[in-house]
Design a protein around this motif. Sequence first.
Motif, PDB file in Angstrom:
ATOM      1  N   VAL A 547       0.853  -1.179   0.000  1.00 36.95           N
ATOM      2  CA  VAL A 547       0.000   0.000   0.000  1.00 36.95           C
ATOM      3  C   VAL A 547       0.894   1.235   0.000  1.00 36.95           C
ATOM      4  O   VAL A 547       2.062   1.166   0.398  1.00 36.95           O
ATOM      5  CB  VAL A 547      -0.938   0.049   1.228  1.00 36.95           C
ATOM      6  N   VAL A 548       0.331   2.349  -0.467  1.00 31.88           N
ATOM      7  CA  VAL A 548       1.063   3.607  -0.452  1.00 31.88           C
ATOM      8  C   VAL A 548       0.120   4.685   0.057  1.00 31.88           C
ATOM      9  O   VAL A 548      -1.074   4.689  -0.265  1.00 31.88           O
ATOM     10  CB  VAL A 548       1.619   3.956  -1.851  1.00 31.88           C
ATOM     11  N   SER A 549       0.637   5.561   0.870  1.00 32.85           N
ATOM     12  CA  SER A 549      -0.186   6.626   1.446  1.00 32.85           C
ATOM     13  C   SER A 549      -0.445   7.720   0.420  1.00 32.85           C
ATOM     14  O   SER A 549       0.223   7.817  -0.616  1.00 32.85           O
ATOM     15  CB  SER A 549       0.537   7.235   2.646  1.00 32.85           C
ATOM     16  N   ALA A 550      -1.418   8.563   0.704  1.00 30.13           N
ATOM     17  CA  ALA A 550      -1.567   9.807  -0.044  1.00 30.13           C
ATOM     18  C   ALA A 550      -0.391  10.719   0.306  1.00 30.13           C
ATOM     19  O   ALA A 550       0.271  10.544   1.332  1.00 30.13           O
ATOM     20  CB  ALA A 550      -2.883  10.480   0.308  1.00 30.13           C
ATOM     21  N   HIS A 551      -0.112  11.678  -0.566  1.00 30.63           N
ATOM     22  CA  HIS A 551       0.976  12.614  -0.278  1.00 30.63           C
ATOM     23  C   HIS A 551       0.448  13.661   0.699  1.00 30.63           C
ATOM     24  O   HIS A 551      -0.129  14.677   0.317  1.00 30.63           O
ATOM     25  CB  HIS A 551       1.465  13.275  -1.563  1.00 30.63           C
ATOM     26  N   GLU A 552       0.649  13.385   1.984  1.00 32.87           N
ATOM     27  CA  GLU A 552       0.114  14.239   3.038  1.00 32.87           C
ATOM     28  C   GLU A 552       0.928  14.034   4.312  1.00 32.87           C
ATOM     29  O   GLU A 552       1.681  13.057   4.433  1.00 32.87           O
ATOM     30  CB  GLU A 552      -1.352  13.880   3.305  1.00 32.87           C
ATOM     31  N   PRO A 553       0.830  14.946   5.278  1.00 31.29           N
ATOM     32  CA  PRO A 553       1.555  14.758   6.545  1.00 31.29           C
ATOM     33  C   PRO A 553       1.025  13.528   7.294  1.00 31.29           C
ATOM     34  O   PRO A 553      -0.181  13.268   7.316  1.00 31.29           O
ATOM     35  CB  PRO A 553       1.252  16.048   7.316  1.00 31.29           C
ATOM     36  N   CYS A 554       1.950  12.800   7.888  1.00 26.96           N
ATOM     37  CA  CYS A 554       1.550  11.624   8.672  1.00 26.96           C
ATOM     38  C   CYS A 554       2.280  11.572  10.015  1.00 26.96           C
ATOM     39  O   CYS A 554       2.217  10.564  10.722  1.00 26.96           O
ATOM     40  CB  CYS A 554       1.807  10.337   7.893  1.00 26.96           C
ATOM     41  N   GLY A 555       3.022  12.659  10.338  1.00 25.90           N
ATOM     42  CA  GLY A 555       3.738  12.692  11.606  1.00 25.90           C
ATOM     43  C   GLY A 555       5.101  12.033  11.571  1.00 25.90           C
ATOM     44  O   GLY A 555       5.761  11.953  12.613  1.00 25.90           O
ATOM     45  N   LEU A 556       5.548  11.574  10.412  1.00 23.40           N
ATOM     46  CA  LEU A 556       6.809  10.834  10.327  1.00 23.40           C
ATOM     47  C   LEU A 556       7.879  11.555   9.499  1.00 23.40           C
ATOM     48  O   LEU A 556       8.985  11.034   9.355  1.00 23.40           O
ATOM     49  CB  LEU A 556       6.568   9.447   9.713  1.00 23.40           C
ATOM     50  N   TYR A 557       7.574  12.744   8.967  1.00 21.83           N
ATOM     51  CA  TYR A 557       8.512  13.365   8.033  1.00 21.83           C
ATOM     52  C   TYR A 557       8.559  14.867   8.256  1.00 21.83           C
ATOM     53  O   TYR A 557       7.531  15.510   8.486  1.00 21.83           O
ATOM     54  CB  TYR A 557       8.067  13.073   6.593  1.00 21.83           C
ATOM     55  N   GLY A 558       9.753  15.412   8.197  1.00 18.69           N
ATOM     56  CA  GLY A 558       9.929  16.857   8.308  1.00 18.69           C
ATOM     57  C   GLY A 558       9.914  17.330   9.742  1.00 18.69           C
ATOM     58  O   GLY A 558       9.837  16.550  10.699  1.00 18.69           O
ATOM     59  N   CYS A 565       4.419  13.579   2.770  1.00 20.41           N
ATOM     60  CA  CYS A 565       5.367  12.579   2.279  1.00 20.41           C
ATOM     61  C   CYS A 565       4.604  11.385   1.726  1.00 20.41           C
ATOM     62  O   CYS A 565       3.381  11.272   1.865  1.00 20.41           O
ATOM     63  CB  CYS A 565       6.309  12.116   3.402  1.00 20.41           C
ATOM     64  N   LEU A 566       5.345  10.468   1.107  1.00 17.55           N
ATOM     65  CA  LEU A 566       4.813   9.188   0.651  1.00 17.55           C
ATOM     66  C   LEU A 566       5.362   8.082   1.539  1.00 17.55           C
ATOM     67  O   LEU A 566       6.571   8.032   1.801  1.00 17.55           O
ATOM     68  CB  LEU A 566       5.215   8.921  -0.802  1.00 17.55           C
ATOM     69  N   ALA A 586       7.074  -0.100   7.212  1.00 20.26           N
ATOM     70  CA  ALA A 586       6.780   1.140   6.495  1.00 20.26           C
ATOM     71  C   ALA A 586       8.098   1.831   6.154  1.00 20.26           C
ATOM     72  O   ALA A 586       9.026   1.854   6.970  1.00 20.26           O
ATOM     73  CB  ALA A 586       5.907   2.070   7.337  1.00 20.26           C
ATOM     74  N   ILE A 587       8.165   2.366   4.955  1.00 19.82           N
ATOM     75  CA  ILE A 587       9.363   3.092   4.524  1.00 19.82           C
ATOM     76  C   ILE A 587       8.926   4.502   4.122  1.00 19.82           C
ATOM     77  O   ILE A 587       8.043   4.691   3.285  1.00 19.82           O
ATOM     78  CB  ILE A 587      10.088   2.363   3.375  1.00 19.82           C
ATOM     79  N   VAL A 588       9.528   5.496   4.765  1.00 20.22           N
ATOM     80  CA  VAL A 588       9.178   6.899   4.546  1.00 20.22           C
ATOM     81  C   VAL A 588      10.158   7.470   3.528  1.00 20.22           C
ATOM     82  O   VAL A 588      11.344   7.645   3.822  1.00 20.22           O
ATOM     83  CB  VAL A 588       9.229   7.699   5.855  1.00 20.22           C
ATOM     84  N   PHE A 589       9.649   7.710   2.335  1.00 22.37           N
ATOM     85  CA  PHE A 589      10.497   8.210   1.254  1.00 22.37           C
ATOM     86  C   PHE A 589      10.914   9.650   1.533  1.00 22.37           C
ATOM     87  O   PHE A 589      10.080  10.486   1.894  1.00 22.37           O
ATOM     88  CB  PHE A 589       9.731   8.123  -0.070  1.00 22.37           C
ATOM     89  N   ASP A 590      12.207   9.914   1.387  1.00 20.00           N
ATOM     90  CA  ASP A 590      12.734  11.264   1.622  1.00 20.00           C
ATOM     91  C   ASP A 590      12.440  12.120   0.391  1.00 20.00           C
ATOM     92  O   ASP A 590      13.328  12.482  -0.387  1.00 20.00           O
ATOM     93  CB  ASP A 590      14.240  11.187   1.894  1.00 20.00           C
ATOM     94  N   GLY A 591      11.164  12.427   0.222  1.00 16.01           N
ATOM     95  CA  GLY A 591      10.682  12.986  -1.036  1.00 16.01           C
ATOM     96  C   GLY A 591      11.210  14.359  -1.377  1.00 16.01           C
ATOM     97  O   GLY A 591      11.483  14.638  -2.549  1.00 16.01           O
ATOM     98  N   GLN A 592      11.346  15.252  -0.406  1.00 21.93           N
ATOM     99  CA  GLN A 592      11.714  16.623  -0.751  1.00 21.93           C
ATOM    100  C   GLN A 592      13.044  16.696  -1.496  1.00 21.93           C
ATOM    101  O   GLN A 592      13.097  17.230  -2.609  1.00 21.93           O
ATOM    102  CB  GLN A 592      11.723  17.490   0.506  1.00 21.93           C
ATOM    103  N   PRO A 593      14.149  16.176  -0.955  1.00 19.61           N
ATOM    104  CA  PRO A 593      15.402  16.251  -1.736  1.00 19.61           C
ATOM    105  C   PRO A 593      15.436  15.280  -2.902  1.00 19.61           C
ATOM    106  O   PRO A 593      16.011  15.586  -3.949  1.00 19.61           O
ATOM    107  CB  PRO A 593      16.484  15.922  -0.700  1.00 19.61           C
ATOM    108  N   GLY A 618      -3.968  19.154  -8.876  1.00 20.91           N
ATOM    109  CA  GLY A 618      -3.100  20.317  -8.962  1.00 20.91           C
ATOM    110  C   GLY A 618      -2.252  20.549  -7.729  1.00 20.91           C
ATOM    111  O   GLY A 618      -1.507  21.539  -7.677  1.00 20.91           O
ATOM    112  N   GLU A 619      -2.323  19.671  -6.728  1.00 16.61           N
ATOM    113  CA  GLU A 619      -1.485  19.830  -5.541  1.00 16.61           C
ATOM    114  C   GLU A 619      -0.024  19.593  -5.911  1.00 16.61           C
ATOM    115  O   GLU A 619       0.312  18.631  -6.610  1.00 16.61           O
ATOM    116  CB  GLU A 619      -1.889  18.837  -4.454  1.00 16.61           C
ATOM    117  N   ILE A 620       0.840  20.483  -5.436  1.00 13.40           N
ATOM    118  CA  ILE A 620       2.272  20.384  -5.728  1.00 13.40           C
ATOM    119  C   ILE A 620       2.912  19.398  -4.761  1.00 13.40           C
ATOM    120  O   ILE A 620       2.916  19.607  -3.542  1.00 13.40           O
ATOM    121  CB  ILE A 620       2.946  21.758  -5.628  1.00 13.40           C
ATOM    122  N   VAL A 621       3.444  18.318  -5.316  1.00 15.15           N
ATOM    123  CA  VAL A 621       4.111  17.295  -4.519  1.00 15.15           C
ATOM    124  C   VAL A 621       5.595  17.601  -4.375  1.00 15.15           C
ATOM    125  O   VAL A 621       6.202  17.320  -3.344  1.00 15.15           O
ATOM    126  CB  VAL A 621       3.903  15.904  -5.163  1.00 15.15           C
TER     127      VAL A 621
END
Length: 874
Positions: A547-558, A565-566, A586-593, A618-621
């Motif tokens: 499964v993959v999450s929506a691109h949204e805050p989940c308390g595990l990133y940033g 994050c994804l 679960a693996i938290v992808f370091d999406g921003q960089p 249109g949400e910017i990922v």
Amino acid sequence: MTKVWRKGLPFSTEVAPLLAAMPLLEEYREPLMRLQGAWDSLSLLGQMSGAATDMADTRSAFEALTGRLLDSLARRQFDNAVQQLQGRSQVAIDILVRNLFERTADVGFLAADGPLRAILAADRDRADHAADHAADHAAVPASDPIADRAAVQQRLADYVAKYSVYDQVALLAADGRSLVALHPERCADRVHDPRLLRALDPGQPFVEVHGPSPLLGGASGLIYAAAVTADNGARGVLCLSFKLEDEMLGLFRALCAGVPRSVLVLKDAEGRVLLTSDPWQIPLGAPLAAADRAQGFCIDFAGRDYLACSATASGYEGYFGPGWSAQMLQPLQHAFADAPPPRTEARARGVDTRELFDEELRSIPLEARRIQRELSRSLWNGKLKSRSRDGHLGAAGSVASGNADFAVTLLNEVERTGEQLRQVFERAIHQLEESALGAVFDTVGFQSELAISIVNRNLYERANDCRWWAQDARLQQALARGDVAAATEVLSSIHALYTVYSLLLVFDAQGRVLAVSDPAQSHHLGRSVQGDWVHGALALRDSSQYVVSAHEPCGLYGDNGASPCLVYATAVPHPDSSTAPVGGIAIVFDGQPQFRAMLRAALPSQPGSAALLVTRSGEIVASSDAHWAVGQSFPLPLPQLATLPPDQVVTGELALQGRVQAYGLAMSGGYREYRRHMPPHPQDLAALVLLPLGPRQDDSSDAQKSAAFQPLPPSGRQVLDLASFQVDHQWLGLSAPQVLAAVGRQRITAWPQAPAAVRGMLGFEGRMLPVLDLGQLLFHRPGGDDAALLVCATREGQRLVLAVQQLGQVFQSGAEQLQPSPTRPGWAAQARVHLLKGKGAEMLTLLDCDDLWRLVSGIPAPSSADDQPLLAAD
């Protein structure tokens, strides 16, 4: 810039050898040279008109401009072709290196697999047992004490089912014996390959070997190998064979599309061809020379000339691959032969695209117009002089002399030739602009497709990673026992291999975090993670699913876990294969960089370009720079986003930040078995690439332009000689005897106390004359700095200079064609106004120099209407 002469014109050294392969160049060279040749005949006849010097100067100026134009055309075609080949070569090698980086991590992870280490340990135990009983000839057990090899082969098959990029997995003993292989029928019983066994050297994390191998039944392949160490100290080598040809040929097909007859090859460090998109042109194993700008990017292979560009890897996460390079070649006869289709008809209209061209190219149409303007001024003066010499000007009812008519006809032909030259210049520049715009839209479309392709490949790896790691026996046992330390050790070792993640974690069947890969994030331990992806992962019973999450805050990133994050997750099976999973990973992808690096890798080379990753809403990922905030919506609607089918690319234009931007939008279609043939989903990702074209031009002036005034031939005995010009896009005229000369652009001296319509003073024949801006005087809209200047004289001999928009014709008209017109506001109310009708809808307004002088000087008009000069109002 050094020039060499070809076909009678100077060309830059890098394009001079390529001219024969550029048919577009010949398309413009032939008419330009033909028109240049017409000057020779006109110059001979020009001796009779007194314009010979002016014609010679004009001919020389146009000839120099012809050389500049054709050289610019050639260099533009050359640069476009090289940029296309160079960019695609770079894409080919960089995508490959990104892919191979994942293979270096995979082999390190799988080398720690428990069942494989157990087989290696069992082989060591059997060897020791055989040595201990060799003296008394005791029998050696025939079966594996650990597990059936078929079960291990099935385990390898399960791994490869999640990673279809491999076609062989094998475990070798330290002496090269094959202990287990995914495809044993292809693998030799003993693999004699010292290159693979170098993986056992101290400090060697992995080795990569390309070429024929006993591991593949003698076939060639790209193999990654890493040392395996069993609990009893036995050592072996795990080998993963990557489907290099399968990956690259698909990539070659995509990159060669749209480049006629092109060939893309992969070369080893010695320059030999490892893979080729067209073996009939460039065969495997051929030594292929590189080409650079010093060679003009040209090479000769098998008697055929190619335009060729090479690229080495840019590197990814510090990894640069096996030292290979990519090279793209296009037969020289096709590199410039195919004119781009007209794809910009409805795009970039009214856009100032000057920023797309270098300074020299931008100056060519301006210089052509300047030359034409000077020619028009010279011919104006020539026509006035020709009639003046024959006493014709102002002689109403007289018949023009043969000499005057001949001189005017000759000067008209000179003007027509100059106008034809100017039109050829502008047509060539227009085609260059169309070609450049077409290349821009091709670029943003290609780069957006490249960006989403890189993203798809990367997320393919993420979906596979979580499923691979869930099969790790160490992790399964640690979760079953609740052994936090063991689970942490496994996660940390995996995270050290796969550096694209922010965090790896495992959670129990209730969703509580049991272990994390990063000690700095141990504050997550014991918390219950929330989200649909958590429940979805724990509900899985098939090891091939995730499964993959929506691109949204989940308390595990940033910061404070607030960044979107994804998260990719799957169930971790119980080690005894019971139906209920023991937890999830679960693996938290370091999406921003990571996403930023992917998008920057796909950016066009033009300054100001940007790339974004957006959802269908249109949400910017992600974005290539900080200007676009992650989590916000793109500021303009993109209607294609909601309905664009997978794997489709569209291009277009939009207005953003005061500039028109060309954009390419590519919708994700997955990669291999990752998200292929899936219905549209709100969380689908699309790559949007933006490239600024320039500001929108104000086309109001173009809308106001009127057609050229076409006079009717005189039909009566009374003939007027008139000189026409344009002011504020309206045709005006004066009696030709009142016009002394049209002068070139000169410095105007300021006159502080002058009326508003007087620009200043201009020197002419030793006298300072007032310069009257007719646009300001008559229409309250001043003319520009490039106004034409006419020296005029009243009947009393007062002289003044008129600043007008552009010169028209010097022609004859019948007095019967004059029509009275009422005086218009803002003009001299006491003046009698006349209009002259032409062949079309345009009307010409007749002015009189005496009347203009009175308007400026304030001298009252004569009281008798019969004494008033003809003055027409607009």
